[in-house]
Design an enzyme around this catalytic site. Structure first.
Site, PDB file in Angstrom:
ATOM      1  N   PRO A  92       0.808  -1.217   0.000  1.00 48.65           N
ATOM      2  CA  PRO A  92       0.000   0.000   0.000  1.00 48.65           C
ATOM      3  C   PRO A  92       0.844   1.272   0.000  1.00 48.65           C
ATOM      4  CG  PRO A  92       0.084  -0.942   2.203  1.00 48.65           C
ATOM      5  CD  PRO A  92       0.900  -1.836   1.331  1.00 48.65           C
ATOM      6  N   CYS A 135       2.914  28.454 -16.208  1.00 48.29           N
ATOM      7  CA  CYS A 135       2.437  28.862 -17.530  1.00 48.29           C
ATOM      8  C   CYS A 135       1.902  27.684 -18.330  1.00 48.29           C
ATOM      9  CB  CYS A 135       3.561  29.560 -18.277  1.00 48.29           C
ATOM     10  SG  CYS A 135       4.132  30.969 -17.338  1.00 48.29           S
ATOM     11  N   GLU A 136       0.858  27.089 -17.843  1.00 45.42           N
ATOM     12  CA  GLU A 136       0.164  25.976 -18.513  1.00 45.42           C
ATOM     13  C   GLU A 136      -1.303  26.106 -18.146  1.00 45.42           C
ATOM     14  OE1 GLU A 136       1.568  23.274 -20.180  1.00 45.42           O
ATOM     15  OE2 GLU A 136       3.676  23.569 -19.670  1.00 45.42           O
TER      16      GLU A 136
END
Ligand code: LLP
Length: 426
Positions: A285, A354-355
């Site tokens: 896990p 900047c996306e």
């Protein structure tokens, strides 16, 4: 989600203010570089013990999937509790050893193990290579033989079951690159059993992540038990069965994953039914141990009115927490101090990168002003471990809270550290 547990464990809201164990998140935010991850030691511990205690009556190993969060202090916390580690690279093995995991509790998965990584793992004496292809098995055999060693292996089976999760985090279907098609596994074990550099130890599968039902696991385990049964008739026994990781957590109200105990007991029952009660059960896990044990704190820089929608611009970005951008994952976003003096607005919570995909949440109703601090909830898994310095942003700070103690887990990143490894040309 906010943990409403009455004890001091985890994240609790008291009088409108969000706390991690004994510490106010607003106070932590005042004293640190932002954004910052904050983890609860009590919750990490509780989550690990939920699996370890469920298996205490039977042979087992809970290998924490360290890709979920590989920060040294988090690893140390789990190593000290007796956890094993599930790793996927030489780098992860090196980190695990440094944090105190004994080599004989480390398993190593991954479709693209390099010769150098295999040799490194072998010489360190790890517990098991989870082999993902026939050529990989040949290579491990060759390297082990060359070094006069025998490599403990398990074959990672691709059981072709649908984990009913996001396609990007589903790994047990025929069209995935992971594991060896279940139909070819038996013959490969018979070959492996005769290889001089190989010691057959286990069998494994990992079918995906953020799984919220038991049935895909049982489908997978049933297929593994069929192989084990058939090989038993041919005289081949296994030390362990490894069901992989993937247990989901409650990001939203409607996510209702089983508890580790429900899952593990159902698997044990199946093993007992088929006569494999003596076989150790391994589990890997990641998210269910650290996911709800961490939040990312981020400060509101501006509230910007747009034409089509409004934006809450914060100092945390996809570089710090990429899950929303990469998988359109929904993560809770809550002000650390509730405020009632401004009207809530429906806003996209976005970062400075900047996306266009740089968002932490879309269409969230928030009552905030610049300077307020937000907590992105359930961010302990696949948060800091997936962070990058894209846009030349500094890496986020990380802390562990232990009761009333705030323990920094890294030095604040700096512009100098950012370029430290780069060489200038003449
Ligand atoms: N074992 C193996 C072989 C794995 O590939 C993974 C995760 C795990 C165990 C642990 O799975 P978990 O218990 O954490 O679900 N970045 C994605 C998750 C990618 C999981 C990749 N493998 C996300 O943020 O949702």
């Amino acid at each position: 989600m906010t943990d409403s547990n009455s004890s001091n464990q985890g994240f609790v809201r008291r009088d409108g203010e969000l706390f991690c164990e004994g510490l106010s998140l607003a106070d932590i935010a005042k004293s640190t570089n932002m954004p910052a991850y904050v983890y609860s030691k009590a919750l990490i511990t509780r989550n690990f013990l939920a699996s370890a205690d469920a298996l205490k009556a039977v042979p087992h190993l809970v290998c924490y999937a360290m890709k979920a969060n590989s920060t040294a202090g988090v690893l140390q916390t789990l190593a000290r509790l007796g956890a094993g580690a599930d790793t996927v690279s030489g780098g992860e093995i090196a980190r695990a050893l440094k944090a105190g995991f004994p080599a004989n509790k480390i398993v190593y998965s991954g479709v693209g193990k390099t010769p150098a990584e295999i040799a490194f793992a072998l010489k360190k004496g790890i517990a098991c290579f989870n082999v993902e292809s026939e050529p990989e098995l040949e290579l491990i055999n060759a390297i082990a033989t060359e070094n006069g060693l025998r490599a403990p292996i398990s074959i990672r089976c691709n059981p072709n079951v649908d984990a009913k999760t996001h396609p990007y985090i589903s790994t047990g279907l025929k069209n995935n690159k992971f594991g060896i098609p279940i139909e070819r596994v038996e013959a490969l074990y018979l070959r492996a059993a005769n290889m001089p550099g190989i010691e057959v130890k286990g069998i494994d599968a990992h079918i995906g992540s953020q799984i919220t039902e038991i049935s895909p696991y049982l489908d997978s385990v049933t297929k593994l038990l069929d192989v084990m049964m058939s090989l038993r008739e041919k005289g081949l026994e296994f030390h362990h069965l490894d069901i992989g990781g993937g247990l989901g957590i409650r990001y939203r109200e409607e996510d209702t994953p089983p508890t580790p105990k429900e899952l593990l007991w159902a698997v044990r029952d199946l093993m007992t039914e088929r006569g494999f009660e003596k076989t150790a059960l391994f589990v890997e896990p990641g998210r269910s141990i650290v996911g709800n044990a961490g939040v990312m704190l981020t400060k509101v820089l501006f509230v910007k009115k747009g034409e089509a929608r409004d934006f809450c611009i914060v100092d945390g970005a996809m570089t710090d927490l990429i899950r929303p951008a990469l998988y359109e994952a929904w993560m809770g976003i809550e002000p650390v101090i509730e405020r009632h003096d401004v009207k809530p607005l429906l806003m996209d919570v976005v970062g400075p990168v900047c996306e266009s995909s740089d968002f932490l949440g879309r269409a969230r109703e928030l009552a905030v002003v610049p300077g307020d601090v937000l907590a992105v909830m359930d961010a302990g898994a696949y948060g800091s471990s997936m962070a990058s310095r894209y846009n030349s942003r500094l890496l986020p700070m990380e802390y562990l809270v232990d009761g009333n103690r705030l323990i920094p887990l890294r030095r604040p990143d700096t512009f100098e550290a950012m370029v430290d490894g780069e060489l200038l040309i003449d």
